[in-house]
Design an enzyme around this catalytic site. Structure first.
Site, PDB file in Angstrom:
ATOM      1  N   TYR A 163       0.828  -1.212   0.000  1.00 47.19           N
ATOM      2  CA  TYR A 163       0.000   0.000   0.000  1.00 47.19           C
ATOM      3  C   TYR A 163       0.863   1.263   0.000  1.00 47.19           C
ATOM      4  O   TYR A 163       0.368   2.342  -0.328  1.00 47.19           O
ATOM      5  CB  TYR A 163      -0.930   0.051   1.217  1.00 47.19           C
ATOM      6  CG  TYR A 163      -1.948  -1.058   1.325  1.00 47.19           C
ATOM      7  CD1 TYR A 163      -2.164  -1.968   0.285  1.00 47.19           C
ATOM      8  CD2 TYR A 163      -2.705  -1.209   2.489  1.00 47.19           C
ATOM      9  CE1 TYR A 163      -3.086  -2.993   0.411  1.00 47.19           C
ATOM     10  CE2 TYR A 163      -3.634  -2.229   2.616  1.00 47.19           C
ATOM     11  CZ  TYR A 163      -3.822  -3.122   1.582  1.00 47.19           C
ATOM     12  OH  TYR A 163      -4.743  -4.137   1.717  1.00 47.19           O
ATOM     13  N   HIS A 188       0.352 -11.731   1.789  1.00 53.64           N
ATOM     14  CA  HIS A 188      -0.672 -10.928   1.108  1.00 53.64           C
ATOM     15  C   HIS A 188      -1.401 -11.702  -0.004  1.00 53.64           C
ATOM     16  O   HIS A 188      -2.616 -11.615  -0.139  1.00 53.64           O
ATOM     17  CB  HIS A 188      -0.043  -9.657   0.541  1.00 53.64           C
ATOM     18  CG  HIS A 188      -1.016  -8.549   0.338  1.00 53.64           C
ATOM     19  ND1 HIS A 188      -0.657  -7.221   0.421  1.00 53.64           N
ATOM     20  CD2 HIS A 188      -2.339  -8.549   0.081  1.00 53.64           C
ATOM     21  CE1 HIS A 188      -1.738  -6.462   0.209  1.00 53.64           C
ATOM     22  NE2 HIS A 188      -2.759  -7.252  -0.009  1.00 53.64           N
TER      23      HIS A 188
END
Length: 267
Positions: free
Chosen positions: A40, A98
């Site tokens: 992110y 992830h």
């Protein structure tokens, strides 16, 4: 050990000042669960907001995720140390893989061993996975043993109820963390959701969050608007009836939004 609050503040797609402001607003409003990830690009802003909020670190349940280019034995733990530095903390409450690797360039055995090492070294309190299919979750449980994987973070909302994955997680005591609960706002425009919201004098978002809670899902919507951040917290006071839950169950339409080219073969 802290348990993960069912409602968290997500930071996906939030950059720089927007990420800082969103986390600051969430913590000030009363959220105690913050979700971020290496990819992110906002771990530093999340860390700054946590420090500046003056909320004691021990009260915050903090999640981050290791990105696919850091899965090898050489790069995994150094990347976790880098995340901790950016987040201005000496541990995270939950560390996730992830996405599973499609090409097995690094074996699951290797990256899950590193994930477990992060826990063994005290860098993280709990470990889990994200976007794992049932076959991959079974493989992960075989590698790590039962009771080690804390959560599988997957896309869940009324339009994608992901029942097979949910069933396997529940059978193995793995918490389901549902991301994108509003499907980028699509489900908030749904006539059924709006009608149920009107009957409870609630917002459509509160209805979706109550549905998540009553199905034992943790969820992490992101928002940059103080009004929405505060309103989402009030979903706690909404309790859906059995008929509400049954109606929402019929909305499932396999409406998947997170499906990059590196995604696994979904269940």
């Amino acid at each position: 050990m802290k348990t993960m609050p069912y409602l968290g503040a997500g930071t996906f797609r939030l950059k720089e000042q927007a990420a800082y402001d969103s986390v600051m607003m969430a913590l000030k409003a009363g959220y105690r669960h913050i979700d971020t990830a290496q990819i992110y690009g906002n771990e530093a802003e999340v860390g700054n907001a946590m420090v500046d909020s003056n909320v004691p670190r021990k009260e915050i349940f903090l999640t981050t995720k290791v990105w696919m280019d850091k899965f090898s034995k050489e790069t995994f733990l150094p990347s976790v140390h880098e995340s901790l530095e950016k987040l201005k903390t000496d541990y995270v409450d939950l560390l996730l893989i992830h996405w599973p690797l499609k090409n097995e360039e690094v074996s699951m055995q290797e990256y899950l061993t590193e994930l477990k090492a992060a826990k063994d070294q005290g860098l993280v309190k709990q470990i889990g996975v994200s976007n794992f299919t049932n076959a991959q979750l079974k493989q992960a449980i075989e590698i790590l043993g039962e009771g080690v994987i804390y959560t599988n973070q997957v896309e869940v909302h009324p339009y994608l109820q992901n029942r097979k994955v949910v069933e396997l997680c529940k059978a193995n005591d793995v918490i389901v963390t549902g991301y994108m609960p509003f499907a980028y706002g699509d489900v908030l425009k749904d006539e059924t959701i709006i009608r149920i919201a009107d009957s409870h004098k609630a917002t459509p978002a509160q209805i979706v969050l109550a549905w998540m809670r009553q199905n034992d899902f943790v969820t992490i919507p992101s928002s940059t608007k103080q009004k929405n951040i505060e309103s989402n917290l009030k979903a706690d006071s909404v309790t859906l009836s059995q008929s509400d839950l049954e109606e929402i169950a019929t909305l499932d339409r396999n409406h998947r939004l997170a499906n990059p080219d590196f995604a696994p073969e979904w269940d």
